[in-house]
Design a protein around this motif. Structure first.
Motif, PDB file in Angstrom:
ATOM      1  N   GLY A  10      10.998  -9.392   5.636  1.00  0.00           N
ATOM      2  CA  GLY A  10      12.232  -8.890   5.899  1.00  0.00           C
ATOM      3  C   GLY A  10      12.548  -7.347   5.676  1.00  0.00           C
ATOM      4  O   GLY A  10      13.142  -6.745   6.483  1.00  0.00           O
ATOM      5  N   PHE A  11      11.934  -6.929   4.630  1.00  0.00           N
ATOM      6  CA  PHE A  11      12.044  -5.380   4.238  1.00  0.00           C
ATOM      7  C   PHE A  11      11.413  -4.649   5.236  1.00  0.00           C
ATOM      8  O   PHE A  11      11.834  -3.469   5.764  1.00  0.00           O
ATOM      9  N   GLY A  12      10.068  -5.027   5.825  1.00  0.00           N
ATOM     10  CA  GLY A  12       9.382  -4.613   6.756  1.00  0.00           C
ATOM     11  C   GLY A  12      10.189  -4.632   8.171  1.00  0.00           C
ATOM     12  O   GLY A  12       9.780  -3.578   9.112  1.00  0.00           O
ATOM     13  N   GLY A  61       7.989   4.709  11.599  1.00  0.00           N
ATOM     14  CA  GLY A  61       9.073   5.440  11.337  1.00  0.00           C
ATOM     15  C   GLY A  61       9.779   4.779  10.191  1.00  0.00           C
ATOM     16  O   GLY A  61      10.876   4.219  10.501  1.00  0.00           O
ATOM     17  N   PRO A  62       9.251   4.542   9.193  1.00  0.00           N
ATOM     18  CA  PRO A  62       9.997   3.762   8.120  1.00  0.00           C
ATOM     19  C   PRO A  62      11.589   4.637   7.678  1.00  0.00           C
ATOM     20  O   PRO A  62      11.539   5.802   7.800  1.00  0.00           O
ATOM     21  N   ARG A  63      12.598   3.858   7.537  1.00  0.00           N
ATOM     22  CA  ARG A  63      13.895   4.458   7.234  1.00  0.00           C
ATOM     23  C   ARG A  63      14.102   4.696   5.753  1.00  0.00           C
ATOM     24  O   ARG A  63      14.934   4.348   4.976  1.00  0.00           O
ATOM     25  N   CYS A  64      13.181   6.104   5.296  1.00  0.00           N
ATOM     26  CA  CYS A  64      13.138   6.272   3.973  1.00  0.00           C
ATOM     27  C   CYS A  64      14.472   6.761   3.453  1.00  0.00           C
ATOM     28  O   CYS A  64      14.742   6.675   2.289  1.00  0.00           O
ATOM     29  N   ASP A  65      15.252   7.157   4.458  1.00  0.00           N
ATOM     30  CA  ASP A  65      16.624   7.946   4.122  1.00  0.00           C
ATOM     31  C   ASP A  65      17.459   6.916   3.617  1.00  0.00           C
ATOM     32  O   ASP A  65      18.239   7.356   2.945  1.00  0.00           O
ATOM     33  N   THR A  66      17.247   5.569   3.804  1.00  0.00           N
ATOM     34  CA  THR A  66      18.150   4.650   3.669  1.00  0.00           C
ATOM     35  C   THR A  66      17.666   3.787   2.441  1.00  0.00           C
ATOM     36  O   THR A  66      18.169   2.841   2.194  1.00  0.00           O
ATOM     37  N   CYS A  67      16.252   4.021   2.108  1.00  0.00           N
ATOM     38  CA  CYS A  67      15.887   3.212   1.033  1.00  0.00           C
ATOM     39  C   CYS A  67      16.034   3.624  -0.180  1.00  0.00           C
ATOM     40  O   CYS A  67      15.883   4.886  -0.637  1.00  0.00           O
ATOM     41  N   LYS A  68      16.218   2.572  -1.026  1.00  0.00           N
ATOM     42  CA  LYS A  68      16.655   3.096  -2.410  1.00  0.00           C
ATOM     43  C   LYS A  68      15.312   3.318  -3.288  1.00  0.00           C
ATOM     44  O   LYS A  68      15.203   3.727  -4.530  1.00  0.00           O
ATOM     45  N   LEU A  69      14.148   3.259  -2.679  1.00  0.00           N
ATOM     46  CA  LEU A  69      12.889   3.618  -3.214  1.00  0.00           C
ATOM     47  C   LEU A  69      12.411   5.031  -3.207  1.00  0.00           C
ATOM     48  O   LEU A  69      11.384   5.425  -3.325  1.00  0.00           O
ATOM     49  N   ASN A  70      13.122   5.879  -2.305  1.00  0.00           N
ATOM     50  CA  ASN A  70      12.820   7.228  -2.051  1.00  0.00           C
ATOM     51  C   ASN A  70      13.135   8.289  -3.172  1.00  0.00           C
ATOM     52  O   ASN A  70      12.852   9.585  -2.925  1.00  0.00           O
ATOM     53  N   ASP A  71      13.393   7.481  -4.181  1.00  0.00           N
ATOM     54  CA  ASP A  71      13.807   8.711  -5.385  1.00  0.00           C
ATOM     55  C   ASP A  71      12.752   8.403  -6.485  1.00  0.00           C
ATOM     56  O   ASP A  71      13.163   8.308  -7.668  1.00  0.00           O
ATOM     57  N   ASN A 127       0.943  -1.179  -0.055  1.00  0.00           N
ATOM     58  CA  ASN A 127       0.094  -0.024   0.181  1.00  0.00           C
ATOM     59  C   ASN A 127       0.762   1.195   0.009  1.00  0.00           C
ATOM     60  O   ASN A 127       0.845   2.235  -0.810  1.00  0.00           O
ATOM     61  N   ARG A 128       1.879   1.324   0.711  1.00  0.00           N
ATOM     62  CA  ARG A 128       2.915   2.291   0.768  1.00  0.00           C
ATOM     63  C   ARG A 128       3.266   2.635  -0.543  1.00  0.00           C
ATOM     64  O   ARG A 128       3.769   3.705  -0.947  1.00  0.00           O
ATOM     65  N   LEU A 129       3.620   1.575  -1.454  1.00  0.00           N
ATOM     66  CA  LEU A 129       4.041   1.568  -2.740  1.00  0.00           C
ATOM     67  C   LEU A 129       3.134   2.224  -3.669  1.00  0.00           C
ATOM     68  O   LEU A 129       3.429   2.360  -4.937  1.00  0.00           O
ATOM     69  N   GLY A 130       1.887   2.146  -3.223  1.00  0.00           N
ATOM     70  CA  GLY A 130       0.814   2.815  -4.319  1.00  0.00           C
ATOM     71  C   GLY A 130       0.433   1.676  -5.457  1.00  0.00           C
ATOM     72  O   GLY A 130       0.068   1.934  -6.300  1.00  0.00           O
ATOM     73  N   LEU A 134      10.184   5.977  -6.595  1.00  0.00           N
ATOM     74  CA  LEU A 134       9.619   4.790  -6.852  1.00  0.00           C
ATOM     75  C   LEU A 134       8.458   4.536  -5.841  1.00  0.00           C
ATOM     76  O   LEU A 134       7.875   3.680  -5.803  1.00  0.00           O
ATOM     77  N   CYS A 135       8.782   5.415  -4.554  1.00  0.00           N
ATOM     78  CA  CYS A 135       7.689   5.163  -3.599  1.00  0.00           C
ATOM     79  C   CYS A 135       6.941   6.603  -3.338  1.00  0.00           C
ATOM     80  O   CYS A 135       7.474   7.325  -2.700  1.00  0.00           O
ATOM     81  N   PRO A 136       5.718   6.462  -3.469  1.00  0.00           N
ATOM     82  CA  PRO A 136       4.758   7.815  -3.471  1.00  0.00           C
ATOM     83  C   PRO A 136       4.726   8.132  -1.835  1.00  0.00           C
ATOM     84  O   PRO A 136       4.438   9.254  -1.436  1.00  0.00           O
ATOM     85  N   SER A 137       5.107   7.090  -0.838  1.00  0.00           N
ATOM     86  CA  SER A 137       5.109   7.267   0.553  1.00  0.00           C
ATOM     87  C   SER A 137       6.345   7.844   1.165  1.00  0.00           C
ATOM     88  O   SER A 137       6.567   7.987   2.343  1.00  0.00           O
ATOM     89  N   ALA A 138       7.393   8.104   0.423  1.00  0.00           N
ATOM     90  CA  ALA A 138       8.869   8.304   0.982  1.00  0.00           C
ATOM     91  C   ALA A 138       8.818   9.589   1.753  1.00  0.00           C
ATOM     92  O   ALA A 138       7.859  10.572   1.178  1.00  0.00           O
ATOM     93  N   ARG A 139       9.126   9.785   2.748  1.00  0.00           N
ATOM     94  CA  ARG A 139       9.509  10.925   3.560  1.00  0.00           C
ATOM     95  C   ARG A 139      11.168  11.502   3.343  1.00  0.00           C
ATOM     96  O   ARG A 139      11.914  10.727   3.242  1.00  0.00           O
ATOM     97  N   ILE A 159      13.861  -2.153   7.317  1.00  0.00           N
ATOM     98  CA  ILE A 159      13.972  -0.639   6.485  1.00  0.00           C
ATOM     99  C   ILE A 159      12.673  -0.105   6.503  1.00  0.00           C
ATOM    100  O   ILE A 159      12.202   1.008   7.157  1.00  0.00           O
ATOM    101  N   CYS A 160      11.632  -0.480   5.913  1.00  0.00           N
ATOM    102  CA  CYS A 160      10.157   0.059   5.722  1.00  0.00           C
ATOM    103  C   CYS A 160       9.220  -0.510   6.789  1.00  0.00           C
ATOM    104  O   CYS A 160       8.455  -1.093   6.945  1.00  0.00           O
ATOM    105  N   LEU A 161       9.806   0.000   8.120  1.00  0.00           N
ATOM    106  CA  LEU A 161       9.263  -0.348   9.327  1.00  0.00           C
ATOM    107  C   LEU A 161       7.864   0.222   9.509  1.00  0.00           C
ATOM    108  O   LEU A 161       7.274   1.110   8.814  1.00  0.00           O
TER     109      LEU A 161
HETATM  110  S1  SF4 Z   1      10.715   5.134   0.881  1.00  0.00           S
HETATM  111 FE1  SF4 Z   1       8.611   4.004   0.804  1.00  0.00          FE
HETATM  112  S2  SF4 Z   1       9.133   1.834   0.572  1.00  0.00           S
HETATM  113 FE2  SF4 Z   1      11.243   2.873   1.414  1.00  0.00          FE
HETATM  114  S3  SF4 Z   1      11.113   3.075   3.528  1.00  0.00           S
HETATM  115 FE3  SF4 Z   1       9.958   4.850   2.906  1.00  0.00          FE
HETATM  116  S4  SF4 Z   1       7.856   4.243   2.928  1.00  0.00           S
HETATM  117 FE4  SF4 Z   1       8.880   2.378   2.771  1.00  0.00          FE
END
Ligand code: SF4
Length: 495
Positions: free
Chosen positions: A422-424, A432-442, A385-388, A444-449, A427-429
C-alpha cells in the motif's frame, strides 16, 4: 452417450467390457458427444465390433483417423493399441477385474478403472484407495452416482474430510445407481493428510520438480539501524491512506465464498492472477471468473470449466493465456493430489503450475493463517532496498525475503506485505517516489530526494530518475507518473 452406452453396441460380454474401457480411455479431456462419435467410428473402422483382436488387427492410422476429434488423440491411439496388446497377452482378450491391474494398463487411471469395473464387471464394492486390490469391506460409505455428476464419498461424521475420496467422472447412458466405495478409516482419528497419490494421469501435469524453498539464512542479516522508527512511520502514514491493496487485494477474494475450502482456493486463484497485474484488475477478474463458473470458486468448478470460459473471464489480467493454463492445471492437481483443497506447505504450493514463493507464503498466511514466511513482491523488495535495510542491496525478492525473515520480528511477518504494498502504491512509488510528502525523508531513508520537482515523461527518464533516488534496485514501472514538490493529489497532502 457415456461409457455405459459404448457397450450397448456390442453383443459379446467380453467386447462390451472392452468397449466400455475404450470409451472411458477416449473420454478424458473430451466432451461426451465427441467421445461417443469416436467410439462409433472406431467400431466401424475395426470391422463392426470393438474387440481386442479387431483393434490389434487395425493399423494405427485407421485408429487415429477414427478418434481424431477427441483430446490427445495421438497419445490415445498409442494407449489403445498397447492396452489391447496387454489384454490379449495377459488377460485372454478381456479386461482385468482389479483396480491395480487396470491401472497398470497404458492410459488408465483410478477413475477409469473404478468405472470400468462397475460398468464392465458390475462390481460395486471397490476400495477407495486409488490403486489397491478390490476387497469388500464393512468400512464403506455410500455415494450416489448420477449422470455427469461428481462421485463423492460421503464420509460419516467420525471420518475427517481429508480422508474422503472423490472423483470427477462422466457417467452417462446408465440409470442412476448406487456405488459403494470403501474409504480407509483414519489411522488416528485426527485430520492428518495422507501422502499425496502420485498416479500419472493423462491430461494432468506432473508436479514441478524443484528444490525445497530455502527457509532461513545460515548467517542472519544484521538488524538495520533505526528500522523500527521507519517501520512505525510507514504504519502511521498507512493508517491515513486507503490503498488499492486494502480494498481489492488478494485476501479479499475469500470474502465472497462461504465454504472454507473455496475461500482458500479463491485466495490462491486471486494470487495467481495478480502477478504483473494491478489489484483492481485482478479483483474484477476474480469476480468475473466466479460468475463464469457458477457463483463459487471451487476446485471442481474450475476443473469442469472450459478453457475459453476461464480465458474470457480473466482476459484483462496480464498473461491471461498462460494463467488460464496454470489455473486449469493447478485445479486438476488439487483435485488429484490434495482432496480439492489448497495444500498447507510452501513446497507443495510451489509445486503447482504458476505458483512461486511469494504467492505460496501469502496464500499460507491468508488461506490457512500460517505464519511461515514473508510474501515479498516488487514493492517489498524495492522499498526495503530504498530504506537501506539490505547490505549489500538484494538482487531479487527471494534474497530480500531471507534477509527480512532473519531479523524482522516474527509477529510482523504477516502484515509487512500489505503495509509496504500500500505504501508503494501511494507514496514510495516505483517511479518518482513522493519523498516530499513522506515522513521518512528526514534522515530515516537514505534514498529520499529533497525538494525535487521531477516531471517524468518516458520510461527511460523514469528509470534514470529512480536510480538517482537510492541504491540500484530493479523496479517495476507500472504507470507513467508525475511527481512534483507540491502535488495536490498527494495522499498525505491534507496531513
Ligand atoms: S523518502 Fe524514501 S521511503 Fe519515502 S518515498 Fe522517498 S524513497 Fe520512498
Amino acid at each position: 452417450m457415456g461409457a455405459g452406452a459404448a457397450q450397448l453396441g456390442e453383443t459379446i460380454p467380453k467386447n462390451q467390457r472392452f468397449a466400455t474401457l475404450v470409451s472411458l480411455m477416449l473420454s478424458s479431456q473430451t466432451k461426451d458427444e465427441v467421445t461417443s462419435a469416436a467410439v462409433r467410428k472406431l467400431r466401424e473402422a475395426v470391422g463392426g465390433s470393438l474387440s481386442v483382436d479387431a483393434v490389434l488387427a487395425t493399423n494405427d492410422d485407421a485408429v487415429s483417423e477414427a478418434i481424431c476429434k477427441v483430446g490427445f488423440w495421438r497419445r490415445k491411439t498409442d494407449y489403445i493399441k498397447r492396452t489391447a496388446r496387454r489384454l490379449q497377452d495377459e488377460y485372454d482378450g478381456d479386461i482385468p477385474k482389479t483396480v491395480d491391474e487396470l491401472c497398470s494398463l497404458p492410459g488408465v487411471g483410478p477413475k477409469v478403472a473404478i468405472i470400468a469395473l462397475h460398468v464392465g464387471w458390475k462390481i460395486e464394492h471397490l476400495s477407495g484407495s486409488p490403486v489397491s486390490t478390490l476387497t469388500p469391506t464393512s468400512e464403506s460409505s455410500h455415494t450416489t452416482l448420477r449422470r455427469s455428476k461428481r462421485i463423492k464419498v460421503e464420509s460419516g461424521p467420525s471420518e475427517p474430510r481429508d480422508d474422503a475420496r472423490s472423483l470427477l467422472v462422466k457417467f452417462e447412458g446408465l440409470e442412476e445407481t448406487t456405488l459403494q466405495v470403501a474409504v480407509d478409516a483414519p489411522a488416528t482419528g485426527t485430520s492428518k493428510r495422507k501422502p499425496a497419490t502420485r498416479v500419472k494421469r493423462e491430461g494432468t501435469t506432473s508436479p514441478k520438480k524443484q528444490k525445497p524453498i530455502k527457509q532461513a539464512l545460515e548467517t542472519p542479516h544484521p538488524t538495520p539501524a533505526r528500522w523500527s522508527e521507519a517501520y512505525n512511520a510507514i504504519k502511521e502514514m498507512r493508517s491515513r491512506i486507503v490503498a488499492p491493496v486494502d480494498t481489492m487485494g488478494c485476501n479479499r477474494a475469500q470474502l465472497e465464498e462461504t465454504i472454507p475450502q473455496n475461500q482458500r482456493f479463491a485466495t490462491l486463484i486471486s494470487l495467481m492472477l495478480s502477478s504483473q497485474t494491478k489489484d483492481e484488475v485482478t479483483f474484477a477478474a476474480v469476480g468475473k471468473l466466479r460468475e463464469a463458473v457458477g457463483g463459487s470458486l471451487s476446485v471442481d468448478a474450475l476443473v469442469r470449466a472450459d478453457d475459453s470460459v476461464i480465458s474470457d473471464a480473466i482476459c484483462k489480467v496480464a498473461f491471461w493465456r498462460r494463467k488460464t493454463q496454470y489455473i486449469k492445471q493447478a485445479a486438476q492437481r488439487l483435485c488429484d493430489d490434495f482432496d480439492s483443497d489448497v495444500p498447507k506447505t510452501v513446497d507443495e504450493l510451489c509445486s503447482l503450475p504458476g505458483v512461486g514463493p511469494k504467492m505460496a507464503f501469502l496464500c499460507l498466511q491468508d488461506a490457512w493463517k500460517l505464519n511461515v514466511g514473508i510474501g515479498v513482491d516488487v514493492h517489498v523488495h524495492r522499498i526495503t532496498n530504498r530504506l537501506g535495510w539490505h547490505k549489500p542491496p538484494t538482487k531479487n525478492p527471494e534474497e530480500t525475503r531471507l534477509n527480512l525473515q532473519s531479523w524482522l520480528p516474527l509477529e510482523l511477518h504477516p502484515e509487512i506485505n500489505a503495509l509496504l504494498v500500500g505504501f508503494g502504491q501511494t507514496i514510495c512509488l516505483p517511479v518518482g517516489p513522493r519523498c516530499d510528502t513522506c515522513k521518512l525523508n528526514d534522515g530515516l531513508c537514505p534514498s529520499a530526494r529533497k525538494g525535487t520537482t521531477t516531471r517524468v515523461k518516458t520510461g527511460k527518464a523514469v528509470v534514470a530518475a529512480a536510480r538517482k533516488a537510492g541504491p540500484e534496485v530493479e523496479i517495476a514501472i507500472e504507470t507513467e507518473t508525475v511527481d512534483s514538490v507540491r502535488d495536490p493529489s498527494s495522499p498525505l497532502s491534507d496531513a
